[in-house]
Design a protein around this motif. Structure first.
Motif, short mmCIF file in Angstrom:
data_model
loop_
_atom_site.label_atom_id
_atom_site.label_comp_id
_atom_site.label_asym_id
_atom_site.label_seq_id
_atom_site.Cartn_x
_atom_site.Cartn_y
_atom_site.Cartn_z
N GLU A 75 2.80 -8.48 5.01
CA GLU A 75 3.80 -9.16 5.83
C GLU A 75 3.93 -8.50 7.20
O GLU A 75 4.05 -9.19 8.22
CB GLU A 75 5.16 -9.16 5.11
CG GLU A 75 5.19 -10.03 3.88
CD GLU A 75 6.43 -9.86 3.03
OE1 GLU A 75 7.24 -8.95 3.30
OE2 GLU A 75 6.57 -10.64 2.06
N LYS A 76 3.86 -7.19 7.24
CA LYS A 76 3.92 -6.45 8.51
C LYS A 76 2.71 -6.81 9.36
O LYS A 76 2.83 -7.02 10.59
CB LYS A 76 3.95 -4.95 8.25
CG LYS A 76 4.05 -4.11 9.50
CD LYS A 76 4.09 -2.62 9.17
CE LYS A 76 4.11 -1.82 10.47
NZ LYS A 76 3.99 -0.39 10.21
N GLU A 78 1.03 -9.61 9.28
CA GLU A 78 1.23 -10.98 9.77
C GLU A 78 2.14 -11.00 11.00
O GLU A 78 1.91 -11.77 11.94
CB GLU A 78 1.80 -11.87 8.67
CG GLU A 78 0.86 -12.16 7.54
CD GLU A 78 -0.37 -12.94 7.97
OE1 GLU A 78 -0.25 -13.85 8.81
OE2 GLU A 78 -1.45 -12.62 7.46
N ARG A 79 3.17 -10.18 10.98
CA ARG A 79 4.10 -10.12 12.13
C ARG A 79 3.44 -9.49 13.36
O ARG A 79 3.66 -9.92 14.48
CB ARG A 79 5.35 -9.32 11.76
CG ARG A 79 6.34 -10.05 10.88
CD ARG A 79 7.67 -9.31 10.80
NE ARG A 79 7.55 -7.87 10.51
CZ ARG A 79 7.51 -7.34 9.29
NH1 ARG A 79 7.60 -8.12 8.23
NH2 ARG A 79 7.41 -6.03 9.12
N GLU A 80 2.66 -8.44 13.14
CA GLU A 80 2.09 -7.68 14.25
C GLU A 80 0.73 -8.19 14.73
O GLU A 80 0.28 -7.81 15.82
CB GLU A 80 1.96 -6.20 13.86
CG GLU A 80 3.30 -5.54 13.60
CD GLU A 80 3.15 -4.11 13.10
OE1 GLU A 80 2.01 -3.67 12.81
OE2 GLU A 80 4.18 -3.43 12.98
#
Length: 172
Positions: A75-76, A78-80
């Motif tokens: 998830e991290k 995907e955000r970054e």
């Protein structure tokens, strides 16, 4: 035509009467065991289940933690990802892919180990159950004991007796 059926009907009536008299002369004793209930309620089955739980709970927790960590890292990423350079994104994807492959391998090994141990415990329990049932069958003179049936009259259900026998033998 009536004369042809009369001897057949007479022979059939004699055969049925003969079978009925043999059945009265020799009682056939049958019993039924609900194996699922025995697995749920017998102390030895509960003890085996608790033993497996204790043996594998630490590994299961570690796997769950690793899975949650991997999910958070994904998830991290995907955000970054939109702010990363192409080489950083590719390296991070490779790293996540390697971690996921390692996680899947560990999960598969855990499941295989758990299945092997569960089968060992089940085999031991079923051996004990079989011995208890055989002893009961000989002592109470049963001709047949089954553990699966489409229909069974409740008067033939000896599951409670088997559970009591197993519980008594586990206390020894």
């Amino acid at each position: 035509m009536k004369s042809l059926f009369r001897p057949i009907a007479l022979a059939f009536a004699i055969a049925v009467a003969g079978v009925a008299s043999v059945a009265h002369a020799q009682e056939f004793k049958i019993g039924f065991i609900n194996t699922e209930r025995v697995l749920r309620e017998a102390n030895t089955a509960k003890a085996a289940s608790a033993k497996l739980e204790q043996e594998f709970s630490r590994r299961e927790k570690e796997l769950n933690d690793l899975g949650n960590s991997l999910k958070a890292a994904g998830e991290k990423f995907e955000r970054e990802a939109p702010t990363m350079s192409e080489s950083q994104r590719a390296a991070r994807q490779r790293q996540l892919s390697d971690q996921d492959r390692d996680f899947q391998r560990k999960r598969r090994e855990f499941q295989e180990d758990l299945n092997v141990r569960r089968n060992e415990e089940m085999s031991t329990f079923l051996d004990r159950t079989t011995k208890a049932v055989k002893a009961m069958a000989e002592q109470e003179k049963y001709d047949l004991i089954v553990d699966q049936a489409v229909y069974i009259n409740p008067k033939h259900d000896i599951t409670d007796k088997v559970i009591k026998a197993l519980n008594a033998s586990s206390g020894k």
